[in-house]
Write a protein that holds these residues in place. Structure first.
Motif, short mmCIF file in Angstrom:
data_model
loop_
_atom_site.label_atom_id
_atom_site.label_comp_id
_atom_site.label_asym_id
_atom_site.label_seq_id
_atom_site.Cartn_x
_atom_site.Cartn_y
_atom_site.Cartn_z
N THR A 2 48.15 32.88 37.87
CA THR A 2 48.89 31.87 38.63
C THR A 2 49.27 30.72 37.71
O THR A 2 48.42 30.17 37.00
CB THR A 2 48.05 31.34 39.80
OG1 THR A 2 47.71 32.43 40.67
CG2 THR A 2 48.81 30.29 40.59
N LEU A 22 52.12 34.92 39.13
CA LEU A 22 52.68 34.10 40.21
C LEU A 22 53.13 32.77 39.63
O LEU A 22 52.32 32.02 39.06
CB LEU A 22 51.62 33.88 41.29
CG LEU A 22 51.94 32.81 42.35
CD1 LEU A 22 53.16 33.17 43.17
CD2 LEU A 22 50.72 32.56 43.26
N ALA A 77 54.26 29.35 40.90
CA ALA A 77 54.25 28.58 42.15
C ALA A 77 54.78 27.18 41.90
O ALA A 77 54.72 26.65 40.78
CB ALA A 77 52.83 28.52 42.71
N GLY A 129 54.09 30.92 47.50
CA GLY A 129 54.59 30.26 46.31
C GLY A 129 54.44 28.76 46.32
O GLY A 129 54.85 28.09 45.36
N ALA A 142 58.05 31.83 43.05
CA ALA A 142 58.11 31.09 44.30
C ALA A 142 58.18 32.02 45.50
O ALA A 142 59.12 31.96 46.31
CB ALA A 142 59.32 30.14 44.29
#
Length: 572
Positions: free
Chosen positions: A511, A473, A475, A496, A449
């Protein structure tokens, strides 16, 4: 020869003496038959230049002992026997002063158990007690326990034990080579903790102190820290209340072997870097993903009441000890491990909260390498968002310094987990370093985030990719801390976040949309235990194996086949 007597009345030999008229003469004194350890000093006695009769000596010895006992003479001997010591030892190991034998004064029993309570778990299994030194009003015993041996001193009068102290102790080893230690030197005395699960085993020759020996408490997580916060002026809360190494006009200082106990660090900035070791106890009822703390009652941001801390129910800090950077690096090197995990916390995080989060991550991930917390100066207040942001930007150099220290200590695999605004530090520091002649490289950068301007993130990540082996990542469109940051930042999208158009998708970046996990990803005290476990499992596989997603069946590519997946989603 007696000059005052005529020759006819002179004693005939050295063994003769003057006797009353008509008294029978005793045979010469046979000292060999009367040589007794307790009476020798009394029986070897001469009077008026001749030996005293044997029966007189016996009467005199008995009278002398009675006199000494009555008036506390130096001939009075302590009354403690081996069986008493073993009974005292068993009562102490149970923390039960009421179980001590009657010869121990109740106040002495209570004081002894209270003073040395934290050693009772180590000194379990009282196997034997042997007397080693006896003085007029004290006696010292060597006590053998299952895992330790120790010297106990008993101060006595003629009737009872008035005081008990543990003089020194050490672990029992086959080589019999462990050094003896004074009990309260354990604040900064080296230990060999066995931490299960998670944590770091640290070499005792270079490690700092310990408030609690981790060998007897497997729920203690031990890890390193580095911070550019200012040290708190509050005195450290040291278990056992030992005597400080020295005092001045400020708080007492507890220091030994180059390690100093501290109470913690504030949210104010420090131009220099402080380093050390911290130990945290994880409670028995811990749920994965949670940090159990005493509940509190707040009104308009003010804490009105907080329940009492219970180590069996709540995370507790057992010790925070600092040292100089050179010794810190040597201690890092002594762990004989080559894999490190650096955790960088987010905004609105006090030092103690960061310590708890690092401990929880280490414990929940079952991480077997070396954990290092990098704690930058956040004031731990939502209203100080801009202050925290400036502090983060000012912490980039300190962050790279920590990575360099790990390389100096011999680590060749360094992973970084950065949460929220901590990504502003990690991403910009690594991006800037990539543009230098001697860039700082790491293995995995895991961004949770990230509270970073989305456009700046896209611009910097290509440089970061040059100095990392993998970029991940996590998110979320539901993370409350991230949504708050977005509002404070004037609505500017954060890296994020997951808007309607989808999360950030870039070449070389893995991601994963974890919006369905809940509204406080890595936030304090969230309640999504079951779903958090899956994400932590995903993190664990990434850290251990470096595999690309999908690593779990709950994480699936999006869009779904037959289209090529652009990113991944967590589907509970």
């Amino acid at each position: 020869m007696r000059p005052d007597l005529p020759n006819s009345q002179q004693p005939k030999s050295d063994n003769d003496c003057i006797l009353p008229s008509g008294a029978a003469r005793e045979p010469p004194l046979d000292e060999e038959k009367l040589r007794d350890e307790r009476l020798l000093g009394l029986l070897h006695f001469h009077f008026e230049g001749c030996a005293v009769p044997q029966h007189w000596l016996k009467y005199l010895a008995v009278w002398s002992i009675a006199f000494a006992t009555s008036f506390g003479s130096s001939y009075a001997q302590p009354i403690v026997a081996e069986r008493d010591v073993l009974q005292i030892c068993e009562a102490f190991s149970r923390k039960a002063p009421e179980r001590m034998p009657a010869i121990v004064q109740p106040e002495a029993a209570k004081n002894f158990v209270g003073r040395y309570a934290r050693f009772s778990d180590r000194l379990r299994g009282c196997l034997s007690a042997s007397e080693r030194e006896r003085e007029p009003n004290s006696v010292t015993f060597l006590i053998q326990n299952t895992q330790y041996e120790s010297y106990w001193k008993f101060l006595t009068d003629s009737n009872s034990v008035q005081w008990i102290s543990i003089e020194r102790f050490r672990p029992v080893t086959l080589a019999d080579d462990e050094p003896w230690r004074a009990p309260f030197d354990v604040i900064a005395a080296p230990i060999r903790p066995t931490i299960k699960p998670g944590g770091t085993k640290i070499d005792p020759d270079t490690q700092g102190g310990a408030i609690q020996d981790s060998r007897i408490d497997t729920r203690i997580v031990e890890f390193f820290y580095a911070t550019n916060r200012k040290q708190s002026d509050a005195p450290p809360d040291v278990e056992g209340h030992p005597q400080p190494a020295f005092t001045s006009d400020g708080p007492p200082v507890y220091s030994l072997n180059g390690w100093t106990a501290v109470s913690g660090y504030t949210g104010e900035r420090n131009p220099d870097l402080s380093v050390g070791i911290v130990r945290v106890r994880v409670p028995e009822g811990h749920h994965i993903g949670n940090i159990e703390l005493p509940p509190s009652l707040k009104l308009f941001g003010f804490e009105l009441r907080r329940d009492t801390l219970d180590p069996t129910k709540h995370f507790t800090i057992r010790s925070i000890e600092k040292t100089d950077e050179a010794k810190w690096i040597r201690t890092l090197a002594s762990t004989k491990k080559k894999k490190a995990l650096v955790f960088v916390h987010g905004f609105n995080t006090k030092f103690r909260d960061a310590v708890f989060r690092a401990a929880q991550i280490t414990w929940d991930l079952q991480f077997r390498g070396t954990t290092v917390l990098f704690s930058w100066p956040s004031r731990g207040d939502i209203a100080d968002y801009l202050y925290d942001k400036e502090s983060a930007l000012a912490s980039r150099t300190a962050f790279l310094r920590v990575i360099d220290d790990l390389y100096k200590a011999g680590y060749d695999n360094i992973d970084v987990i950065a949460h929220s605004m901590g990504n502003l530090i990690a991403v910009e520091a690594l991006s800037n370093s990539a543009a230098t002649r001697s860039p700082t490289a790491i293995a995995q950068l895991i961004m949770v985030a990230p509270d970073v301007d989305r456009d700046m993130f896209v611009q910097d990540i290509s440089g970061v990719a040059k100095v990392t082996k993998g970029l991940t990542l996590y998110a979320s469109k539901n993370d409350k801390a991230l949504q708050l940051s977005k509002r404070i930042a004037g609505g500017i999208p954060r890296a994020g976040d997951v808007p309607d158009a989808g999360p950030v998708v870039l070449p070389g970046l893995w991601t994963i949309d974890v919006s369905l996990i809940g509204d406080e990803l890595f936030g304090l005290n969230h309640n999504t235990f079951a779903t958090t476990r899956n994400v932590l499992n995903d993190l664990a596989i990434l850290l251990m194996e470096g595999k690309p997603p999908p690593r779990l069946v709950e994480i699936r590519g999006f869009p779904e086949p037959p289209q090529k997946a652009a990113y991944f989603r967590y589907i509970p």
